[in-house]
Design a protein around this motif. Structure first.
Motif, PDB file in Angstrom:
ATOM      1  N   UNK A   1     -19.660  -3.199  15.279  1.00 54.02           N
ATOM      2  CA  UNK A   1     -20.441  -4.166  14.505  1.00 54.02           C
ATOM      3  C   UNK A   1     -21.553  -3.430  13.765  1.00 54.02           C
ATOM      4  N   UNK A   2     -21.163  -2.634  12.778  1.00 54.31           N
ATOM      5  CA  UNK A   2     -22.134  -1.906  11.962  1.00 54.31           C
ATOM      6  C   UNK A   2     -21.587  -1.739  10.558  1.00 54.31           C
TER       7      UNK A   2
ATOM      8  N   UNK B   1     -18.108  -8.006   5.024  1.00 54.06           N
ATOM      9  CA  UNK B   1     -16.832  -8.338   5.651  1.00 54.06           C
ATOM     10  C   UNK B   1     -16.995  -9.113   6.958  1.00 54.06           C
ATOM     11  N   UNK B   2     -18.203  -9.160   7.480  1.00 46.87           N
ATOM     12  CA  UNK B   2     -18.459  -9.890   8.726  1.00 46.87           C
ATOM     13  C   UNK B   2     -18.764 -11.351   8.420  1.00 46.87           C
ATOM     14  N   UNK B   3     -18.632 -12.233   9.420  1.00 47.59           N
ATOM     15  CA  UNK B   3     -18.999 -13.632   9.196  1.00 47.59           C
ATOM     16  C   UNK B   3     -20.438 -13.753   8.705  1.00 47.59           C
ATOM     17  N   UNK B   4     -20.702 -14.769   7.918  1.00 48.52           N
ATOM     18  CA  UNK B   4     -22.016 -14.918   7.293  1.00 48.52           C
ATOM     19  C   UNK B   4     -23.143 -14.950   8.308  1.00 48.52           C
ATOM     20  N   UNK B   5     -22.935 -15.669   9.408  1.00 49.42           N
ATOM     21  CA  UNK B   5     -23.994 -15.797  10.409  1.00 49.42           C
ATOM     22  C   UNK B   5     -24.273 -14.483  11.124  1.00 49.42           C
ATOM     23  N   UNK B   6     -23.278 -13.566  11.102  1.00 51.65           N
ATOM     24  CA  UNK B   6     -23.431 -12.302  11.804  1.00 51.65           C
ATOM     25  C   UNK B   6     -23.989 -11.189  10.906  1.00 51.65           C
ATOM     26  N   UNK B   7     -23.923 -11.382   9.608  1.00 48.06           N
ATOM     27  CA  UNK B   7     -24.308 -10.318   8.674  1.00 48.06           C
ATOM     28  C   UNK B   7     -25.744  -9.827   8.846  1.00 48.06           C
ATOM     29  N   UNK B   8     -26.750 -10.699   9.019  1.00 47.58           N
ATOM     30  CA  UNK B   8     -28.114 -10.178   9.211  1.00 47.58           C
ATOM     31  C   UNK B   8     -28.252  -9.309  10.452  1.00 47.58           C
ATOM     32  N   UNK B   9     -27.540  -9.664  11.520  1.00 51.90           N
ATOM     33  CA  UNK B   9     -27.611  -8.876  12.755  1.00 51.90           C
ATOM     34  C   UNK B   9     -26.973  -7.510  12.542  1.00 51.90           C
ATOM     35  N   UNK B  10     -25.787  -7.505  11.926  1.00 51.01           N
ATOM     36  CA  UNK B  10     -25.089  -6.244  11.677  1.00 51.01           C
ATOM     37  C   UNK B  10     -25.889  -5.347  10.749  1.00 51.01           C
ATOM     38  N   UNK B  11     -26.467  -5.926   9.708  1.00 48.52           N
ATOM     39  CA  UNK B  11     -27.178  -5.134   8.710  1.00 48.52           C
ATOM     40  C   UNK B  11     -28.440  -4.489   9.254  1.00 48.52           C
ATOM     41  N   UNK B  12     -29.030  -5.090  10.271  1.00 47.53           N
ATOM     42  CA  UNK B  12     -30.321  -4.603  10.758  1.00 47.53           C
ATOM     43  C   UNK B  12     -30.268  -3.972  12.140  1.00 47.53           C
TER      44      UNK B  12
ATOM     45  N   UNK C   1     -29.654  -0.935  14.802  1.00 50.02           N
ATOM     46  CA  UNK C   1     -30.075   0.460  14.600  1.00 50.02           C
ATOM     47  C   UNK C   1     -29.009   1.374  14.021  1.00 50.02           C
ATOM     48  N   UNK C   2     -27.751   1.223  14.440  1.00 48.44           N
ATOM     49  CA  UNK C   2     -26.707   2.092  13.897  1.00 48.44           C
ATOM     50  C   UNK C   2     -26.506   1.857  12.408  1.00 48.44           C
ATOM     51  N   UNK C   3     -26.519   0.599  11.979  1.00 45.68           N
ATOM     52  CA  UNK C   3     -26.324   0.293  10.561  1.00 45.68           C
ATOM     53  C   UNK C   3     -27.428   0.913   9.712  1.00 45.68           C
ATOM     54  N   UNK C   4     -28.656   0.823  10.193  1.00 39.00           N
ATOM     55  CA  UNK C   4     -29.776   1.399   9.441  1.00 39.00           C
ATOM     56  C   UNK C   4     -29.613   2.903   9.274  1.00 39.00           C
ATOM     57  N   UNK C   5     -29.228   3.577  10.357  1.00 38.10           N
ATOM     58  CA  UNK C   5     -29.040   5.030  10.288  1.00 38.10           C
ATOM     59  C   UNK C   5     -27.845   5.397   9.417  1.00 38.10           C
ATOM     60  N   UNK C   6     -26.773   4.610   9.505  1.00 31.29           N
ATOM     61  CA  UNK C   6     -25.587   4.866   8.677  1.00 31.29           C
ATOM     62  C   UNK C   6     -25.920   4.691   7.199  1.00 31.29           C
ATOM     63  N   UNK C   7     -26.618   3.616   6.871  1.00 30.99           N
ATOM     64  CA  UNK C   7     -26.998   3.390   5.470  1.00 30.99           C
ATOM     65  C   UNK C   7     -27.898   4.508   4.953  1.00 30.99           C
ATOM     66  N   UNK C   8     -28.757   5.023   5.818  1.00 30.59           N
ATOM     67  CA  UNK C   8     -29.624   6.137   5.419  1.00 30.59           C
ATOM     68  C   UNK C   8     -28.798   7.377   5.111  1.00 30.59           C
ATOM     69  N   UNK C   9     -27.866   7.711   5.986  1.00 26.76           N
ATOM     70  CA  UNK C   9     -27.039   8.900   5.764  1.00 26.76           C
ATOM     71  C   UNK C   9     -26.108   8.721   4.570  1.00 26.76           C
ATOM     72  N   UNK C  10     -25.602   7.504   4.376  1.00 23.31           N
ATOM     73  CA  UNK C  10     -24.748   7.259   3.209  1.00 23.31           C
ATOM     74  C   UNK C  10     -25.533   7.467   1.915  1.00 23.31           C
ATOM     75  N   UNK C  11     -26.762   6.962   1.887  1.00 22.74           N
ATOM     76  CA  UNK C  11     -27.589   7.137   0.693  1.00 22.74           C
ATOM     77  C   UNK C  11     -27.910   8.608   0.448  1.00 22.74           C
ATOM     78  N   UNK C  12     -28.122   9.368   1.520  1.00 22.60           N
ATOM     79  CA  UNK C  12     -28.402  10.796   1.372  1.00 22.60           C
ATOM     80  C   UNK C  12     -27.168  11.569   0.934  1.00 22.60           C
ATOM     81  N   UNK C  13     -25.977  11.016   1.188  1.00 21.65           N
ATOM     82  CA  UNK C  13     -24.737  11.699   0.821  1.00 21.65           C
ATOM     83  C   UNK C  13     -24.303  11.373  -0.601  1.00 21.65           C
ATOM     84  N   UNK C  14     -24.318  10.085  -0.958  1.00 25.80           N
ATOM     85  CA  UNK C  14     -23.758   9.685  -2.260  1.00 25.80           C
ATOM     86  C   UNK C  14     -24.747   8.923  -3.130  1.00 25.80           C
ATOM     87  N   UNK C  15     -25.977   8.745  -2.662  1.00 28.57           N
ATOM     88  CA  UNK C  15     -26.958   8.017  -3.445  1.00 28.57           C
ATOM     89  C   UNK C  15     -27.023   6.555  -3.043  1.00 28.57           C
TER      90      UNK C  15
END
Length: 282
Positions: free
Chosen positions: A210-211, A219-230, A232-246
């Motif tokens: 769930x990240x 792609x997650x259910x609407x009610x679950x999206x805020x939890x998934x987006x915030x 800790x793993x999602x935050x770190x993944x988004x940070x590394x993705x931005x550092x890799x491809x912008x």
């Protein structure tokens, strides 16, 4: 022997040189030196332990290959976004987390064997055991990250934002791993009746599926999206993705620091007390 060996000037076979760098047991110099030795001891032990090597290196690398073969093309086709730039950061974090579990199991074994108690009776800095363990965790996470990123490059992962961004990308899992390791250390120093591996594995599995690296948040259910987006793993993944491809960097990086430092600060005092208690009662 012509003189007392305690003076360091004896000429016999058991003479020792006089100490020339005596530091106080509670000094910062002692903390650094003793922590460094503890760190080296743990790294050497982990390198010789097949279970640790499997969990820290082989398991994450095989998981990455599995995700790429089984789900990679399907996720890319369904979302229109290359899945590799989410999968690789996700597996880097998974390696950091599962490696911490094996380390915690080793800590519990040292407690039960009485090794922590023997260290506690020696004239070493009282914080060296915990600090050295965290130093070893940082080195382990760094090595694991490099191995997984290297495997990801073979599968199509690329660093497009320059050398500074690439180096910063290696820092993100270390910061994340320190916060997670502190939490696991607290659990490891509690009662040995607590099913440590099972509890932490459940948490890691839920976070892994769930990240934003597994599939995009949309792609997650609407009610679950805020939890998934915030989480800790999602935050770190988004940070590394931005550092890799912008892409947006400030917000996910701030959230990653908040989660990681928050866990570290929250569990710091319990970890210190638990480590001391484990050393005294082991």
């Amino acid at each position: 022997m012509s003189q007392d060996t305690a003076t360091g000037t004896g000429t016999g076979s058991f003479g020792y040189p006089a100490p020339n760098a005596v530091v106080g047991e509670g000094s910062f110099a002692a903390l650094w030196e003793h922590s460094r030795l503890q760190c080296g001891r743990l790294l050497l032990r982990w390198a010789r332990d097949p279970a640790t090597m499997i969990q820290a290196l082989i398991y994450p690398a095989l998981t990455l290959v599995m995700f790429r073969i089984v789900l990679g093309d399907s996720i890319t086709a369904a979302t229109g976004q290359p899945s590799i730039f989410g999968t690789v950061p996700m597996i880097v974090l998974v390696g950091a987390m599962f490696g911490s579990v094996v380390s915690a199991v080793g800590l519990r074994a040292e407690r039960e064997s009485g090794l922590l108690s023997r260290f506690y009776t020696l004239p070493i800095h009282r914080s060296a055991g915990l600090v050295g363990r965290l130093m070893a965790e940082a080195v382990r996470v760094l090595v694991t990250s490099i191995v997984i990123f290297a495997a990801g490059v073979v599968m199509g992962f690329r660093f497009t934002q320059g050398i500074p961004a690439t180096l910063l990308m290696l820092v993100v899992p270390i910061v994340f791993g320190m916060g997670f390791a502190m939490m696991v250390t607290v659990l490891a120093t509690l009662s040995t009746k607590i099913p440590l591996v099972e509890m932490v594995s459940i948490v890691c599995t839920l976070l892994m599926f769930f990240n934003s690296g597994f599939v995009p948040v949309m792609a997650y259910p609407t009610w679950l999206q805020p939890i998934v987006a915030n989480q800790p793993m999602s935050c770190a993944i988004d940070t590394m993705r931005a550092l890799a491809v912008g892409g947006p960097l400030a917000e996910p990086m701030i959230k990653t620091l908040a989660w990681s430092l928050g866990m570290f600060v929250l569990f710091l005092v319990p970890a210190i007390r638990g480590y001391r208690r484990a050393a005294q009662q082991g």
